[in-house]
Design a protein around this motif. Structure first.
Motif, PDB file in Angstrom:
ATOM      1  N   LYS A  25      51.938  72.467  54.997  1.00 58.74           N
ATOM      2  CA  LYS A  25      50.988  71.355  54.983  1.00 58.74           C
ATOM      3  C   LYS A  25      50.644  70.874  56.393  1.00 58.74           C
ATOM      4  O   LYS A  25      49.686  70.152  56.588  1.00 58.74           O
ATOM      5  CB  LYS A  25      51.488  70.204  54.113  1.00 58.74           C
ATOM      6  N   ASN A  26      51.406  71.327  57.377  1.00 52.86           N
ATOM      7  CA  ASN A  26      51.131  70.946  58.758  1.00 52.86           C
ATOM      8  C   ASN A  26      50.053  71.854  59.342  1.00 52.86           C
ATOM      9  O   ASN A  26      50.215  73.076  59.362  1.00 52.86           O
ATOM     10  CB  ASN A  26      52.415  71.042  59.577  1.00 52.86           C
ATOM     11  N   PRO A  27      48.944  71.286  59.838  1.00 46.08           N
ATOM     12  CA  PRO A  27      47.842  72.122  60.340  1.00 46.08           C
ATOM     13  C   PRO A  27      48.215  73.008  61.531  1.00 46.08           C
ATOM     14  O   PRO A  27      47.693  74.114  61.652  1.00 46.08           O
ATOM     15  CB  PRO A  27      46.746  71.128  60.714  1.00 46.08           C
ATOM     16  N   VAL A  28      49.118  72.557  62.374  1.00 46.46           N
ATOM     17  CA  VAL A  28      49.528  73.376  63.525  1.00 46.46           C
ATOM     18  C   VAL A  28      50.279  74.609  63.034  1.00 46.46           C
ATOM     19  O   VAL A  28      50.000  75.735  63.462  1.00 46.46           O
ATOM     20  CB  VAL A  28      50.379  72.567  64.529  1.00 46.46           C
ATOM     21  N   ARG A  29      51.217  74.412  62.120  1.00 47.83           N
ATOM     22  CA  ARG A  29      51.962  75.562  61.601  1.00 47.83           C
ATOM     23  C   ARG A  29      51.056  76.516  60.834  1.00 47.83           C
ATOM     24  O   ARG A  29      51.201  77.739  60.921  1.00 47.83           O
ATOM     25  CB  ARG A  29      53.122  75.082  60.722  1.00 47.83           C
ATOM     26  N   LEU A  30      50.098  75.962  60.124  1.00 47.73           N
ATOM     27  CA  LEU A  30      49.138  76.795  59.407  1.00 47.73           C
ATOM     28  C   LEU A  30      48.315  77.636  60.388  1.00 47.73           C
ATOM     29  O   LEU A  30      48.117  78.835  60.181  1.00 47.73           O
ATOM     30  CB  LEU A  30      48.223  75.900  58.562  1.00 47.73           C
ATOM     31  N   GLN A  31      47.874  77.015  61.476  1.00 46.89           N
ATOM     32  CA  GLN A  31      47.132  77.764  62.512  1.00 46.89           C
ATOM     33  C   GLN A  31      48.005  78.846  63.131  1.00 46.89           C
ATOM     34  O   GLN A  31      47.550  79.965  63.355  1.00 46.89           O
ATOM     35  CB  GLN A  31      46.637  76.823  63.617  1.00 46.89           C
ATOM     36  N   ILE A  32      49.257  78.502  63.403  1.00 49.03           N
ATOM     37  CA  ILE A  32      50.159  79.483  64.011  1.00 49.03           C
ATOM     38  C   ILE A  32      50.323  80.694  63.099  1.00 49.03           C
ATOM     39  O   ILE A  32      50.218  81.839  63.545  1.00 49.03           O
ATOM     40  CB  ILE A  32      51.525  78.847  64.346  1.00 49.03           C
ATOM     41  N   LEU A  33      50.559  80.455  61.828  1.00 48.88           N
ATOM     42  CA  LEU A  33      50.688  81.573  60.891  1.00 48.88           C
ATOM     43  C   LEU A  33      49.412  82.404  60.840  1.00 48.88           C
ATOM     44  O   LEU A  33      49.469  83.637  60.817  1.00 48.88           O
ATOM     45  CB  LEU A  33      51.037  81.059  59.493  1.00 48.88           C
ATOM     46  N   TYR A  34      48.283  81.727  60.832  1.00 47.00           N
ATOM     47  CA  TYR A  34      47.001  82.432  60.749  1.00 47.00           C
ATOM     48  C   TYR A  34      46.765  83.313  61.979  1.00 47.00           C
ATOM     49  O   TYR A  34      46.382  84.476  61.851  1.00 47.00           O
ATOM     50  CB  TYR A  34      45.867  81.424  60.566  1.00 47.00           C
ATOM     51  N   ILE A  35      47.028  82.773  63.164  1.00 46.43           N
ATOM     52  CA  ILE A  35      46.786  83.581  64.364  1.00 46.43           C
ATOM     53  C   ILE A  35      47.816  84.704  64.501  1.00 46.43           C
ATOM     54  O   ILE A  35      47.485  85.796  64.955  1.00 46.43           O
ATOM     55  CB  ILE A  35      46.683  82.732  65.661  1.00 46.43           C
ATOM     56  N   LEU A  36      49.061  84.445  64.072  1.00 50.72           N
ATOM     57  CA  LEU A  36      50.072  85.504  64.154  1.00 50.72           C
ATOM     58  C   LEU A  36      49.850  86.598  63.121  1.00 50.72           C
ATOM     59  O   LEU A  36      50.366  87.701  63.258  1.00 50.72           O
ATOM     60  CB  LEU A  36      51.479  84.926  64.024  1.00 50.72           C
ATOM     61  N   SER A  37      49.058  86.299  62.100  1.00 56.55           N
ATOM     62  CA  SER A  37      48.706  87.352  61.143  1.00 56.55           C
ATOM     63  C   SER A  37      47.738  88.355  61.771  1.00 56.55           C
ATOM     64  O   SER A  37      47.594  89.465  61.285  1.00 56.55           O
ATOM     65  CB  SER A  37      48.085  86.746  59.886  1.00 56.55           C
ATOM     66  N   GLN A  38      47.116  87.953  62.864  1.00 59.43           N
ATOM     67  CA  GLN A  38      46.152  88.806  63.544  1.00 59.43           C
ATOM     68  C   GLN A  38      46.761  89.571  64.717  1.00 59.43           C
ATOM     69  O   GLN A  38      46.333  90.682  65.024  1.00 59.43           O
ATOM     70  CB  GLN A  38      44.984  87.954  64.058  1.00 59.43           C
ATOM     71  N   GLN A  39      47.774  88.953  65.356  1.00 52.14           N
ATOM     72  CA  GLN A  39      48.331  89.568  66.556  1.00 52.14           C
ATOM     73  C   GLN A  39      49.641  88.890  66.936  1.00 52.14           C
ATOM     74  O   GLN A  39      49.781  87.677  66.786  1.00 52.14           O
ATOM     75  CB  GLN A  39      47.321  89.407  67.702  1.00 52.14           C
ATOM     76  N   SER A  40      50.587  89.648  67.431  1.00 48.95           N
ATOM     77  CA  SER A  40      51.821  89.079  67.988  1.00 48.95           C
ATOM     78  C   SER A  40      51.474  88.395  69.306  1.00 48.95           C
ATOM     79  O   SER A  40      50.715  88.942  70.107  1.00 48.95           O
ATOM     80  CB  SER A  40      52.851  90.175  68.249  1.00 48.95           C
ATOM     81  N   LEU A  41      52.040  87.210  69.516  1.00 47.88           N
ATOM     82  CA  LEU A  41      51.726  86.436  70.715  1.00 47.88           C
ATOM     83  C   LEU A  41      52.971  85.772  71.278  1.00 47.88           C
ATOM     84  O   LEU A  41      53.919  85.488  70.539  1.00 47.88           O
ATOM     85  CB  LEU A  41      50.703  85.339  70.387  1.00 47.88           C
ATOM     86  N   SER A  42      52.941  85.499  72.563  1.00 52.08           N
ATOM     87  CA  SER A  42      54.009  84.732  73.194  1.00 52.08           C
ATOM     88  C   SER A  42      53.742  83.244  72.980  1.00 52.08           C
ATOM     89  O   SER A  42      52.639  82.843  72.595  1.00 52.08           O
ATOM     90  CB  SER A  42      54.050  85.024  74.702  1.00 52.08           C
ATOM     91  N   VAL A  43      54.753  82.433  73.254  1.00 54.35           N
ATOM     92  CA  VAL A  43      54.577  80.979  73.120  1.00 54.35           C
ATOM     93  C   VAL A  43      53.443  80.504  74.018  1.00 54.35           C
ATOM     94  O   VAL A  43      52.601  79.712  73.591  1.00 54.35           O
ATOM     95  CB  VAL A  43      55.885  80.225  73.463  1.00 54.35           C
ATOM     96  N   SER A  44      53.394  80.994  75.240  1.00 54.85           N
ATOM     97  CA  SER A  44      52.347  80.538  76.170  1.00 54.85           C
ATOM     98  C   SER A  44      50.949  80.923  75.674  1.00 54.85           C
ATOM     99  O   SER A  44      49.991  80.166  75.859  1.00 54.85           O
ATOM    100  CB  SER A  44      52.593  81.064  77.581  1.00 54.85           C
ATOM    101  N   GLU A  45      50.824  82.072  75.034  1.00 55.00           N
ATOM    102  CA  GLU A  45      49.516  82.459  74.482  1.00 55.00           C
ATOM    103  C   GLU A  45      49.121  81.565  73.308  1.00 55.00           C
ATOM    104  O   GLU A  45      47.956  81.193  73.168  1.00 55.00           O
ATOM    105  CB  GLU A  45      49.548  83.926  74.042  1.00 55.00           C
ATOM    106  N   ILE A  46      50.103  81.198  72.492  1.00 58.78           N
ATOM    107  CA  ILE A  46      49.823  80.290  71.375  1.00 58.78           C
ATOM    108  C   ILE A  46      49.444  78.906  71.916  1.00 58.78           C
ATOM    109  O   ILE A  46      48.495  78.282  71.429  1.00 58.78           O
ATOM    110  CB  ILE A  46      51.041  80.206  70.425  1.00 58.78           C
ATOM    111  N   VAL A  47      50.160  78.444  72.923  1.00 56.81           N
ATOM    112  CA  VAL A  47      49.860  77.161  73.571  1.00 56.81           C
ATOM    113  C   VAL A  47      48.428  77.151  74.080  1.00 56.81           C
ATOM    114  O   VAL A  47      47.676  76.186  73.877  1.00 56.81           O
ATOM    115  CB  VAL A  47      50.861  76.890  74.721  1.00 56.81           C
ATOM    116  N   GLU A  48      48.033  78.222  74.743  1.00 55.28           N
ATOM    117  CA  GLU A  48      46.682  78.328  75.298  1.00 55.28           C
ATOM    118  C   GLU A  48      45.619  78.326  74.199  1.00 55.28           C
ATOM    119  O   GLU A  48      44.595  77.656  74.314  1.00 55.28           O
ATOM    120  CB  GLU A  48      46.571  79.604  76.131  1.00 55.28           C
TER     121      GLU A  48
END
Length: 111
Positions: A25-48
């Motif tokens: 239900k948290n929009p940030v976690r939902l975004q994180i899951l969505y972007i990681l479904s497309q590509q593996s990323l580092s924390v700094s890339e997710i932050v950016e």
């Protein structure tokens, strides 16, 4: 009316499922899951990508890892996060599709 063979969700399973849905239900976690479904990323890339503080992103990643929704892999000195359970992506995509129907005011069998 007579009820035949209606099953209920076990209390332990119900409680665990509620915890996982609370994570989603948290929009940030939902975004994180969505972007990681497309590509593996580092924390700094997710932050950016999300324009958020590193500590906040790390906290959300820790929560997602605790429930086995994301995992890490090391490449030299870098650590990359990736979607750990493709089943969760089904839930995310189905929810996004439902939200699209609601936003467009259409029935589920309409495109």
């Amino acid at each position: 009316m007579k009820q035949k063979n209606i099953k209920l969700i076990d209390d332990v399973m119900l409680a665990e499922t509620q915890k996982i849905l609370s994570l989603l239900k948290n929009p940030v976690r939902l975004q994180i899951l969505y972007i990681l479904s497309q590509q593996s990323l580092s924390v700094s890339e997710i932050v950016e990508l999300l324009h958020l503080d590193q500590s906040l992103v790390s906290h959300h990643l820790s929560d997602l890892r605790k429930y086995q929704l994301v995992s890490t892999k090391r490449d030299g000195k870098s650590i990359f996060y990736e979607l750990d359970d493709p089943h969760i992506l089904d839930i995310v995509n189905e929810t996004l599709e439902h939200a699209d129907h609601v936003l467009k005011g259409k029935k589920h069998n309409e495109k």
